[in-house]
Design an enzyme around this catalytic site. Structure first.
Site, short mmCIF file in Angstrom:
data_model
loop_
_atom_site.label_atom_id
_atom_site.label_comp_id
_atom_site.label_asym_id
_atom_site.label_seq_id
_atom_site.Cartn_x
_atom_site.Cartn_y
_atom_site.Cartn_z
N HIS A 1 -24.86 -79.81 30.72
CA HIS A 1 -26.13 -80.18 31.64
C HIS A 1 -26.59 -78.74 32.15
O HIS A 1 -27.80 -78.51 32.22
CB HIS A 1 -25.75 -81.19 32.68
N HIS B 1 -30.16 -76.45 32.82
CA HIS B 1 -31.07 -75.76 33.71
C HIS B 1 -31.13 -74.17 33.60
O HIS B 1 -32.12 -73.88 34.01
CB HIS B 1 -30.26 -76.03 35.04
N GLU C 1 -35.52 -82.30 37.04
CA GLU C 1 -34.55 -83.04 36.56
C GLU C 1 -34.86 -84.05 35.22
O GLU C 1 -34.40 -83.99 34.31
CB GLU C 1 -33.49 -83.81 37.53
N SER D 1 -30.99 -81.82 28.44
CA SER D 1 -29.34 -82.01 28.01
C SER D 1 -28.70 -83.04 27.53
O SER D 1 -27.55 -83.13 27.46
CB SER D 1 -28.66 -81.44 29.31
FE LIG Z 1 -29.07 -81.19 37.23
#
Ligand SMILES: [Fe+2]
Length: 277
Positions: A142, A147, A188, A207
């Site tokens: 993730h 990110h 997010e 992700s």
């Molecule tokens: Fe995150």
């Protein structure tokens, strides 16, 4: 740290030891020093390779162009888990961001605040190999595939920094929570209209092997600060409420501008406009 009984690694003592050992590396790390090397097993490298391959196909279909371009520039390895130091070294020349190892959840004010300095807290352990497409907690897949690929874009990186400045500027916990919810529903789990389609830019969607196939069917609302800052969410489930930016410009104009200027009073005024249901 104790894992919940529902964690896929709960019944695997070897995994738990390794996960906790990797988390402990972060506790002993001093910012500025090289990030300690985490030892991964062949099975874990295989999980990374599998998820990377499957997500790449889905990214072509569902991710915004800015993310795809940034990911191509960053050039993460596809066949093995990169060390966080390596991710940091790839990222820094692109947007000035560096990675910091985190043992787990970092307090909100700390996590968001250092974004203003171009620092991103990241877990280093990886999900249990028995369920490669699921994790109950943020893991290196993730943090890095979601990110770091996003942070490789100068436009996205500037939004992350603006969120950090906002988190530092506000003083009350209520205002910080509002700022963090706007982050949740944008960086997010944000989606954006692009070439007539809804595409994702949120790291949580990009992700997640399962969620990326589902987001277009969720309750997708227009980008709205009051709605985002006051809507509750459950981190353990697919996000049922999403907010769609009409364009990248709108995301910057509305959310970037909010983070660049907000203070406690401004957040209080916004929150007071929320429906009381
Ligand atoms: Fe995150």
């Amino acid at each position: 740290m104790e894992l919940a009984t529902s964690h896929p690694g709960f019944a695997d003592p070897v995994y738990r030891d390794r996960r906790n050992g990797i988390a402990a590396l972060a506790l002993n790390h001093t910012p500025g020093d090289p990030i300690p090397v985490a030892e991964y097993t062949d099975e874990e490298h295989h999980v990374w390779a599998l998820v990377t391959r499957e997500l790449a196909v889905k990214h072509e279909k569902y991710a915004v162009r800015e993310f795809l371009d940034a990911a191509a520039r960053l050039g993460l390895p596809a066949d093995r888990i990169p060390q966080l130091q390596e991710v940091s070294d790839l990222l820094h020349p692109l947007t000035g961001f560096r990675y910091l190892p985190a043992a787990g959840l970092v307090p909100l004010r700390e996590f968001y605040g250092v974004l203003a300095d171009g620092l991103f807290h990241s877990t280093q352990y990886i999900r249990h190999h028995s369920v490669p497409f699921y994790t109950p907690e943020p893991d290196v897949i993730h943090e890095v595939i979601g990110h770091a690929n996003t942070l490789a874009s100068p436009r996205f990186a500037e939004l992350y920094r603006a969120a950090g400045r906002a988190a530092r500027r506000v003083e009350t916990d209520e205002a910080l929570e509002f700022v963090s919810k706007v982050f949740w529903f944008t960086l997010e789990f944000g989606v954006m209209r692009e070439d007539g389609e809804v595409r994702a830019y949120g790291a949580g969607i990009l992700s997640s092997y399962g969620e990326i196939e589902e987001f277009r069917g969720m309750d997708i609302r227009p980008l709205d600060l009051v709605d985002m800052g006051t809507t509750a969410y459950d981190i353990t489930k697919y996000q049922e409420t999403l907010f769609e930016a009409a364009s990248f410009d709108q995301l910057e104009d509305v959310v970037g501008e909010f983070w660049d200027t907000c203070d406690d009073d401004a957040v209080r005024r916004l929150a007071s406009h929320a429906p009381t249901t």
